[in-house]
Design an enzyme around this catalytic site. Structure first.
Site, PDB file in Angstrom:
ATOM      1  N   SER A   1       0.795  -1.234   0.000  1.00  0.00           N
ATOM      2  CA  SER A   1       0.000   0.000   0.000  1.00  0.00           C
ATOM      3  C   SER A   1       0.823   1.277   0.000  1.00  0.00           C
ATOM      4  O   SER A   1       0.260   2.362  -0.188  1.00  0.00           O
ATOM      5  CB  SER A   1      -0.971   0.009   1.185  1.00  0.00           C
ATOM      6  OG  SER A   1      -2.051  -0.867   0.958  1.00  0.00           O
TER       7      SER A   1
ATOM      8  N   TYR B   1      -4.301  -2.202  -9.769  1.00  0.00           N
ATOM      9  CA  TYR B   1      -4.043  -1.885  -8.362  1.00  0.00           C
ATOM     10  C   TYR B   1      -3.129  -2.926  -7.717  1.00  0.00           C
ATOM     11  O   TYR B   1      -2.173  -2.577  -7.005  1.00  0.00           O
ATOM     12  CB  TYR B   1      -5.371  -1.800  -7.602  1.00  0.00           C
ATOM     13  CG  TYR B   1      -5.218  -1.859  -6.108  1.00  0.00           C
ATOM     14  CD1 TYR B   1      -4.767  -0.752  -5.402  1.00  0.00           C
ATOM     15  CD2 TYR B   1      -5.505  -3.028  -5.405  1.00  0.00           C
ATOM     16  CE1 TYR B   1      -4.607  -0.807  -4.025  1.00  0.00           C
ATOM     17  CE2 TYR B   1      -5.345  -3.089  -4.035  1.00  0.00           C
ATOM     18  CZ  TYR B   1      -4.895  -1.977  -3.346  1.00  0.00           C
ATOM     19  OH  TYR B   1      -4.727  -2.043  -1.991  1.00  0.00           O
TER      20      TYR B   1
ATOM     21  N   TYR C   1      -4.004   4.357   8.398  1.00  0.00           N
ATOM     22  CA  TYR C   1      -5.372   3.886   8.652  1.00  0.00           C
ATOM     23  C   TYR C   1      -5.778   4.123  10.101  1.00  0.00           C
ATOM     24  O   TYR C   1      -5.685   5.241  10.596  1.00  0.00           O
ATOM     25  CB  TYR C   1      -5.503   2.416   8.253  1.00  0.00           C
ATOM     26  CG  TYR C   1      -4.994   2.098   6.881  1.00  0.00           C
ATOM     27  CD1 TYR C   1      -5.498   2.770   5.761  1.00  0.00           C
ATOM     28  CD2 TYR C   1      -3.986   1.159   6.666  1.00  0.00           C
ATOM     29  CE1 TYR C   1      -5.030   2.482   4.476  1.00  0.00           C
ATOM     30  CE2 TYR C   1      -3.514   0.869   5.393  1.00  0.00           C
ATOM     31  CZ  TYR C   1      -4.039   1.540   4.305  1.00  0.00           C
ATOM     32  OH  TYR C   1      -3.574   1.269   3.056  1.00  0.00           O
TER      33      TYR C   1
ATOM     34  N   LYS D   1       0.358   3.416  -2.984  1.00  0.00           N
ATOM     35  CA  LYS D   1      -0.779   4.329  -3.133  1.00  0.00           C
ATOM     36  C   LYS D   1      -0.348   5.791  -3.144  1.00  0.00           C
ATOM     37  O   LYS D   1      -1.014   6.630  -3.755  1.00  0.00           O
ATOM     38  CB  LYS D   1      -1.790   4.081  -2.006  1.00  0.00           C
ATOM     39  CG  LYS D   1      -2.438   2.706  -2.050  1.00  0.00           C
ATOM     40  CD  LYS D   1      -3.268   2.451  -0.801  1.00  0.00           C
ATOM     41  CE  LYS D   1      -3.892   1.056  -0.814  1.00  0.00           C
ATOM     42  NZ  LYS D   1      -4.642   0.739   0.422  1.00  0.00           N
TER      43      LYS D   1
ATOM     44  N   VAL E   1       1.320  -3.709   3.950  1.00  0.00           N
ATOM     45  CA  VAL E   1       1.313  -5.001   4.637  1.00  0.00           C
ATOM     46  C   VAL E   1       2.535  -5.850   4.295  1.00  0.00           C
ATOM     47  O   VAL E   1       2.718  -6.923   4.863  1.00  0.00           O
ATOM     48  CB  VAL E   1       0.014  -5.796   4.351  1.00  0.00           C
ATOM     49  CG1 VAL E   1      -1.199  -5.077   4.899  1.00  0.00           C
ATOM     50  CG2 VAL E   1      -0.123  -6.104   2.866  1.00  0.00           C
TER      51      VAL E   1
END
Length: 309
Positions: free
Chosen positions: A68, A193, A245, A71, A263
């Site tokens: 991630s 993605y 998050y 992103k 992760v």
């Protein structure tokens, strides 16, 4: 205030020496079969400073799956194409729910809360899929340019493994399509993605790639404007409020830096006008963030007085 990389080398060495204390306190990500096989007892850290210096410790030159963290970079690319339109499709606020929540999509009528939760990142991937013939090559090329490294690549075996269990992302893409917030085929969007997440980088490469975010979008080596002026500040603000998050508030309190986790066990952090930091250790806490990486950044920020606060 400027900081030379050499000044931080002894502190990084001490942090790496103490990292094994945290081994066993978390678990390697089990949702992606191939990543579940990664040796958990690894730790690397790298700092890239605006004067072009690099300080490292531990396994800083071992490639890992950035997941991630990608992103951040896909968002920077998407903003090149459609900054105004993108923010009509994705919000800029913390979600308050899990990064892969499906109920939040329903609650927000198909407009994800921010570009770092999975549904928001799928909208970003949709923007790139719509405009690039091979989105993954576009992202990898961008990462290579930022990191000054041709070694950066997509690990297609990791992508294949991740796609084999990507049921929730397929469901999120289907919901977004139903709400009219995906323009491309949902399967193509999930594929793009997932391949972004499978980018393989070292801590050194990742710290270098994030350095323009500490330098108002400029390449520290050449001085070239790689990102429009002001974008780094906006992306950093999203990293600070949404990058970890459900742990974003705790990270801001304990570390005080814009950051993004993945992760795969990586975390990248930005110290505006000073440096970028990348840390990697595969074992994750209950919220999906690297246990040893989080602790390392907390100590580094404290001992080197790096917090933006």
């Amino acid at each position: 205030m400027t900081t030379a990389a050499a000044e931080l080398a002894p502190l990084l060495a001490s942090i790496a020496e103490d990292a094994p204390v945290y081994f066993g306190q978390g678990k390697v990500n089990g949702s992606i079969p191939l990543l579940a096989k990664v040796d958990p007892k690894q730790f690397g850290i790298a700092v890239a400073t605006l004067d072009g210096g690099i300080a490292t410790a531990g396994a800083a030159n071992v490639p890992f799956s950035i997941q991630s963290i990608s992103k951040v970079f896909s968002l920077c690319l998407a903003l090149d194409y459609m900054e105004g339109d993108l923010w009509t499709r994705v919000g800029r606020n913390p979600s308050g729910q899990r990064f892969n929540s499906l109920t939040r999509i329903e609650q927000e009528q198909g407009r994800p809360m921010n570009p770092f939760v999975n549904p928001g990142a799928l909208v970003v991937a949709d923007c790139l899929t719509e405009r690039a013939a091979t989105p993954v090559h576009t992202l990898i090329g961008f990462l290579r340019k930022l990191a000054h490294s041709q070694r950066v690549n997509c690990d297609y075996e990791v992508a294949k493994s991740e796609l084999s269990t990507a049921f929730r992302n397929y469901a999120a893409a289907a919901l977004l399509k139903d709400y009219g917030n995906l323009r491309c085929d949902p399967r193509a969007v999930v594929s793009a993605y997932t391949h972004f997440c499978a980018a393989s980088m070292t801590c050194v490469e990742l710290a270098k790639a994030a350095l323009p975010l500490a330098n108002d979008g400029r390449d520290a080596k050449s001085g070239a404007q790689l990102l429009p002026a002001g974008r780094a500040r906006r992306v950093n603000s999203l990293m600070l409020t949404c990058g970890l998050y459900d742990a974003a508030g705790d990270f801001a309190y304990r570390v005080g830096l814009p950051a993004k986790s993945g992760v795969g066990g990586g975390i990248v952090a930005v110290v505006p006008n000073r440096m970028a930091i990348a840390v990697w250790s595969p074992e994750l806490d209950a919220l999906g963030n690297s246990v040893a990486g989080f602790a390392a950044l907390e100590r580094l920020a404290r001992d080197a007085d790096l917090s933006v606060f």
